[in-house]
Design an enzyme around this catalytic site. Structure first.
Site, PDB file in Angstrom:
ATOM      1  N   ARG A 127       8.943   0.568 -12.202  1.00  0.00           N
ATOM      2  CA  ARG A 127       8.996   0.104 -10.728  1.00  0.00           C
ATOM      3  C   ARG A 127      10.072  -1.128 -10.634  1.00  0.00           C
ATOM      4  O   ARG A 127      10.385  -1.260  -9.772  1.00  0.00           O
ATOM      5  CB  ARG A 127       7.470  -0.590 -10.242  1.00  0.00           C
ATOM      6  CG  ARG A 127       6.492   0.422  -9.583  1.00  0.00           C
ATOM      7  CD  ARG A 127       5.413   0.046  -9.179  1.00  0.00           C
ATOM      8  NE  ARG A 127       4.371   0.930  -8.335  1.00  0.00           N
ATOM      9  CZ  ARG A 127       3.551   0.738  -7.892  1.00  0.00           C
ATOM     10  NH1 ARG A 127       2.609  -0.289  -8.350  1.00  0.00           N
ATOM     11  NH2 ARG A 127       2.844   1.962  -7.097  1.00  0.00           N
ATOM     12  N   LYS A 182      -8.640   4.217  -7.384  1.00  0.00           N
ATOM     13  CA  LYS A 182      -8.796   3.334  -6.317  1.00  0.00           C
ATOM     14  C   LYS A 182      -9.455   4.303  -5.017  1.00  0.00           C
ATOM     15  O   LYS A 182      -8.825   4.640  -4.108  1.00  0.00           O
ATOM     16  CB  LYS A 182      -7.322   3.022  -5.606  1.00  0.00           C
ATOM     17  CG  LYS A 182      -6.423   2.184  -6.545  1.00  0.00           C
ATOM     18  CD  LYS A 182      -5.588   1.547  -5.754  1.00  0.00           C
ATOM     19  CE  LYS A 182      -4.432   0.591  -6.584  1.00  0.00           C
ATOM     20  NZ  LYS A 182      -3.227   0.303  -6.221  1.00  0.00           N
ATOM     21  N   GLY A 207       1.753   3.979  -9.447  1.00  0.00           N
ATOM     22  CA  GLY A 207       2.084   3.032 -10.528  1.00  0.00           C
ATOM     23  C   GLY A 207       1.597   3.829 -11.923  1.00  0.00           C
ATOM     24  O   GLY A 207       2.376   3.881 -12.821  1.00  0.00           O
ATOM     25  N   GLY A 223      -0.621   4.986  -2.986  1.00  0.00           N
ATOM     26  CA  GLY A 223      -1.096   4.916  -1.784  1.00  0.00           C
ATOM     27  C   GLY A 223      -0.367   5.077  -0.550  1.00  0.00           C
ATOM     28  O   GLY A 223      -0.510   5.970   0.345  1.00  0.00           O
TER      29      GLY A 223
END
Ligand code: ATP
Ligand code: 3PG
Length: 397
Positions: A37, A198, A355, A378
């Site tokens: 990232r 998540k 990520g 997401g």
């Protein structure tokens, strides 16, 4: 879709550019384990700095929920950004107020400054007008280069774009272009693989996703919630039992849409969440009450590979197991390498995002062979659903 990019900024020299980046990088014991990232946003930072702008980086880290949480500070990330861009990066311990104003006032043209975690303030996630104005006070213009956070309507991802002249950074621009090119009209059958941890923030997306793909493989922590909903005793596994009705609703929606849902058929279980923990592979009806499922088992791996063989397009977010701790990386590594080799053979178009997912593909040595690797998890899933991303919408002139 039309938005201005950083190439459209008039006379950037001397201007204070507030640049939203996603520095929510995988970290272990205070060390960054994957800098994908950071590398993704480096071109934007360098370009603005080369043009003489004062580059002020805004980012979140983790989910501190409006509190100052020491191990969610961005302080250790500043040197990592400096190492990637090859120039100094100053750090300021708050993103608004006197401290931030002072740090910005001290900047020379071309300097780069990272401000502390925006989520240390409650109003970031609430997109509070006063907080957005406090952020905006330190900038002449706003750049959003965080596609992976664009599904959040937060002050630093959405509110700011409405207060200052707003531009897309190079990574945001590249992500939207590449995803559109790869998945705008995907070749069928389309297989989605969704895993990770998540669960509550991603499970709702699946109801829509099953109407867009032909097969959905569910692994990781996400699978545990589905298995529990089907009556499997998942012991101490990561599982959101209260989401059982949602899981059942998604399975019904999938059946209606003709999307095949593929759940694990066996699991690797352990009693400790640590590398090298004693473990065994068990059938789903034999998960010990005091153990956790940390990976899917060998039989499940074979099923996943077979589904990859039957697909023309693969979209993947979320590892199949706790890949950071060996040997619970096996299924993720096997599936990643299998997809990479099908892609290399020209039989599969493969797009992965997230990520930790990117970190997992790098760990498997497979990222380079995927057709496209997005920084977004997401946000990538929401884009795939066809949802509007607030951070992208706010950039549109
Ligand atoms: N069975 C499991 N039990 C516990 N944790 C798991 C399990 N399977 C996967 N995980 C964890 O899931 C995490 C990654 O999930 P996550 O949903 O954050 O994916 P991601 O690729 O980072 O997407 P995003 O960019 O949206 O965060 C990893 O840290 C991994 O250890
Ligand atoms: O890691 C991500 O997917 C992004 O940084 C967004 O993080 P969030 O899910 O905590 O909003």
């Amino acid at each position: 879709m039309s938005f201005k990019t950083i190439g459209d900024i008039q006379e950037p020299a001397g201007k204070r550019a507030l640049v939203r980046v996603d520095l929510n990088v995988p970290m272990k014991d205070g060390k960054i384990t994957d800098d994908t990232r950071i590398r993704a946003v480096a071109p934007t930072i360098r370009e603005l700095s080369d043009k003489g702008a004062k580059v002020i980086l805004l980012a979140h880290f983790g989910r501190p929920k409006g509190e100052v949480v020491a191990d969610m500070s961005l302080a250790p990330v500043a040197p990592a950004v400096a190492a990637v861009i090859g120039r100094p990066v100053a750090f300021c311990a708050d993103c608004i107020g006197e401290a931030a104003a002072g740090a910005v006032a001290a900047m020379q043209d071309g300097d780069v400054l990272l401000l502390e975690n925006t989520r240390f303030h409650k109003d970031e996630e609430k997109n509070g007008a006063d907080f957005a104005a406090a952020l905006a006070a330190n900038g002449d213009l706003y750049v959003n280069d965080a596609f992976s956070a664009a599904h959040r309507a937060h002050a630093s991802t959405e509110g700011l774009a409405r207060l200052l002249p707003a531009y897309a950074g190079r990574s945001m621009q590249a992500e939207l272009e590449a995803l559109g090119a790869a998945l705008g009209a995907p070749k069928r059958p389309v297989l989605a693989v969704v895993g990770g941890a998540k669960v509550s923030s991603k499970i709702d997306l699946l109801e829509n996703l099953v109407t867009r793909v032909d097969m959905l493989v569910i692994g990781g922590g996400m699978a545990n919630t589905f298995l529990a909903a089907k009556g499997v005793n998942v012991g101490k596994s990561l599982c959101e039992h209260d989401l059982a009705p949602t899981a059942l609703k998604i399975m019904a929606a999938a059946e209606k849409a003709g999307c095949e849902i593929v759940l694990p058929v066996d699991a690797v279980v352990a009693r400790e969440f640590k590398a090298g923990a004693a473990n065994e592979t068990v059938a789903l009806d034999a998960i010990p009450a005091d153990a956790m499922m940390l990976d899917v088992g060998a039989a499940s791996i074979e099923t996943v590979k077979a589904k990859i063989d039957g697909a023309s397009t693969l979209v993947w977010n979320g590892p199949l197991g706790a890949f950071e701790i060996e040997p619970f990386d096996k299924a993720t590594v096997a599936a990643a390498r299998h997809a990479a080799s099908r892609t290399k053979d020209g039989k599969l178009l493969s797009v992965a995002g997230g990520g930790d997912t990117v970190a997992a593909l790098n760990h498997a040595g497979a990222a380079g062979d995927f057709s496209y690797v997005s920084t977004a998890g997401g946000a990538f899933l929401e884009w795939l659903e066809g949802k509007e991303l607030p951070g992208v919408t706010a950039l549109q002139a």
